[in-house]
Design a protein around this motif. Structure first.
Motif, PDB file in Angstrom:
ATOM      1  N   TRP A   1       5.056   6.463   6.088  1.00  0.00           N
ATOM      2  CA  TRP A   1       6.513   6.555   6.002  1.00  0.00           C
ATOM      3  C   TRP A   1       7.013   5.966   4.687  1.00  0.00           C
ATOM      4  O   TRP A   1       7.856   6.558   4.006  1.00  0.00           O
ATOM      5  N   PHE A   2       6.447   4.821   4.297  1.00  0.00           N
ATOM      6  CA  PHE A   2       6.888   4.158   3.075  1.00  0.00           C
ATOM      7  C   PHE A   2       6.472   4.957   1.835  1.00  0.00           C
ATOM      8  O   PHE A   2       7.094   4.835   0.779  1.00  0.00           O
TER       9      PHE A   2
ATOM     10  N   ILE B   1       0.847  -1.200   0.000  1.00  0.00           N
ATOM     11  CA  ILE B   1       0.000   0.000   0.000  1.00  0.00           C
ATOM     12  C   ILE B   1       0.881   1.247   0.000  1.00  0.00           C
ATOM     13  O   ILE B   1       0.578   2.243  -0.677  1.00  0.00           O
ATOM     14  N   GLY B   2       1.987   1.202   0.759  1.00  0.00           N
ATOM     15  CA  GLY B   2       2.912   2.330   0.769  1.00  0.00           C
ATOM     16  C   GLY B   2       3.471   2.614  -0.612  1.00  0.00           C
ATOM     17  O   GLY B   2       3.607   3.774  -1.018  1.00  0.00           O
ATOM     18  N   ARG B   3       3.774   1.552  -1.355  1.00  0.00           N
ATOM     19  CA  ARG B   3       4.281   1.713  -2.725  1.00  0.00           C
ATOM     20  C   ARG B   3       3.216   2.375  -3.614  1.00  0.00           C
ATOM     21  O   ARG B   3       3.522   3.247  -4.429  1.00  0.00           O
TER      22      ARG B   3
ATOM     23  N   LEU C   1       1.061  14.508   4.527  1.00  0.00           N
ATOM     24  CA  LEU C   1       0.101  13.448   4.828  1.00  0.00           C
ATOM     25  C   LEU C   1      -0.382  13.590   6.265  1.00  0.00           C
ATOM     26  O   LEU C   1       0.416  13.599   7.201  1.00  0.00           O
ATOM     27  N   TYR C   2      -1.695  13.730   6.409  1.00  0.00           N
ATOM     28  CA  TYR C   2      -2.318  13.766   7.726  1.00  0.00           C
ATOM     29  C   TYR C   2      -2.830  12.371   8.062  1.00  0.00           C
ATOM     30  O   TYR C   2      -3.622  11.789   7.301  1.00  0.00           O
TER      31      TYR C   2
ATOM     32  N   LEU D   1       8.176   7.244  12.787  1.00  0.00           N
ATOM     33  CA  LEU D   1       7.702   7.217  11.405  1.00  0.00           C
ATOM     34  C   LEU D   1       7.079   8.543  10.987  1.00  0.00           C
ATOM     35  O   LEU D   1       6.704   8.708   9.823  1.00  0.00           O
ATOM     36  N   LEU D   2       6.961   9.483  11.912  1.00  0.00           N
ATOM     37  CA  LEU D   2       6.324  10.775  11.657  1.00  0.00           C
ATOM     38  C   LEU D   2       7.376  11.875  11.580  1.00  0.00           C
ATOM     39  O   LEU D   2       8.429  11.798  12.206  1.00  0.00           O
ATOM     40  N   THR D   3       7.064  12.924  10.840  1.00  0.00           N
ATOM     41  CA  THR D   3       7.933  14.107  10.817  1.00  0.00           C
ATOM     42  C   THR D   3       7.413  15.183  11.749  1.00  0.00           C
ATOM     43  O   THR D   3       8.172  16.040  12.189  1.00  0.00           O
TER      44      THR D   3
END
Length: 336
Positions: free
Chosen positions: A97-98, A71-73, A83-84, A115-117
């Protein structure tokens, strides 16, 4: 800018996320907004004027790390700048993250902070879930109303009217007797009392729900003479159900996603709360009423009742007359 919004995983939560989408659109007027949603909540955001694109996650498609990676791909192809993450799961943060989104904004918890910024600390005080989602936005009008309606097309409304005509019903009272969690499911005896009030008042009643609600619907149908009580449980898709609810005169609901839908659509709605906390997850609407007995063990927030001495006390203390009086008020049918 490409902006992603990871929609929560439950129907009621997805409805409560609609104000976020509306405010997000206000904050990103000229940007492209992409909703990331599981298949079963897609009907809530379908046709929404607040989004430009959608990534659907099919049932079990994101299962395990391998599925989440896939799904990340897929999300990476959306080339997201921000991305929220409205979902609080580790899996959603991993997918984000991916995806390679430059900014990934979400709440702490479940070990997902790395995994969050931008890591947001959850509000310390009790906050309605709609406002909790909005708190993830960098800027939004805190004075604006939390209103953002599910989009229903004219064709869907026309089909709903045809279905009601086939049932020989016009603007019935919808009853949502089911809920995924047994602790949030009022007992059948309470529903029988409520339906009796409705039928004695000359009001047609339509039982609405999914396949899991069919046994309860059958039991209720068998308790009354054939005529003004009918069921479409398990016979309509969620989009069809949404359109059908929009054509009902009112609704009496368990603490469930359908209760959020009817309230969102402006249908006069009474919601019966047991294990859930209405201060956090009450449906929003201009004509809504919550029945919450606030007994000593509520809100337990558990999926199974743990009160062995008085099982489902939060619901058994509700009286059908009390519920019917509340409905009469919100629907405007009370006698002067």
């Amino acid at each position: 800018m490409n902006v992603g919004v990871y929609i929560p995983n439950w129907v009621g939560d997805a409805v409560m996320a609609l104000p976020f989408l509306a405010h997000c659109r206000d904050s990103h007027v000229n940007d492209r907004i992409v909703a990331i949603a599981r298949e079963w909540v897609v009907p809530v955001v379908k046709n929404s004027p607040f989004i430009n694109d959608m990534l659907r996650i099919a049932n079990n498609e994101d299962k395990g790390v391998a599925g989440a990676t896939q799904i990340g791909r897929q999300l990476k192809s959306k080339e997201l700048d921000r991305l929220y993450l409205l979902s609080g799961s580790w899996r959603s943060a991993y997918i984000g993250w991916f995806s390679g989104a430059e900014e990934r904004i979400g709440y702490t918890g479940q070990g997902r902070s790395p995994l969050l910024t931008e890591i947001i600390t959850p509000p310390s005080e009790k906050t309605h879930r709609s406002k909790r989602y909005l708190n993830l936005l960098k800027e939004y009008d805190t004075t604006a109303e939390l209103t953002a309606q599910i989009a229903v097309t004219d064709d869907e409304v026309a089909s709903a009217k045809v279905l009601l005509e086939s049932l020989n019903m016009a603007s019935p009272l919808a009853i949502f007797s089911g809920s995924i969690a047994p602790s949030r499911r009022p007992p059948t005896t309470l529903w029988k009392g409520i339906i009796e009030f409705a039928l004695n008042s000359g009001i047609s009643v339509l039982l609405v729900g999914g396949k899991r609600d069919v046994p309860i619907a059958m039991e209720l149908m068998e308790s009354f003479p054939a005529g003004n009580l009918k069921s479409v449980c398990g016979k309509t898709s969620l989009r069809e159900t949404i359109a059908l609810i929009s054509q009902c005169a009112g609704a009496i609901a368990s603490d469930s996603g359908l209760g959020h839908i009817s309230a969102n659509l402006g249908v006069p709605t009474v919601s019966l709360f047991g294990a859930g906390d209405p201060e956090v997850t009450a449906p929003f609407g201009n004509s809504t009423k919550i029945i919450f007995q606030n007994v000593h063990c509520s809100p337990c927030k558990k999926n199974q009742c743990h009160n062995s001495d008085m099982p489902l006390l939060c619901h058994t203390t509700m009286d059908p007359g009390q519920v019917w009086e509340a409905y009469s008020v919100v629907s405007g049918s009370e006698k002067s």
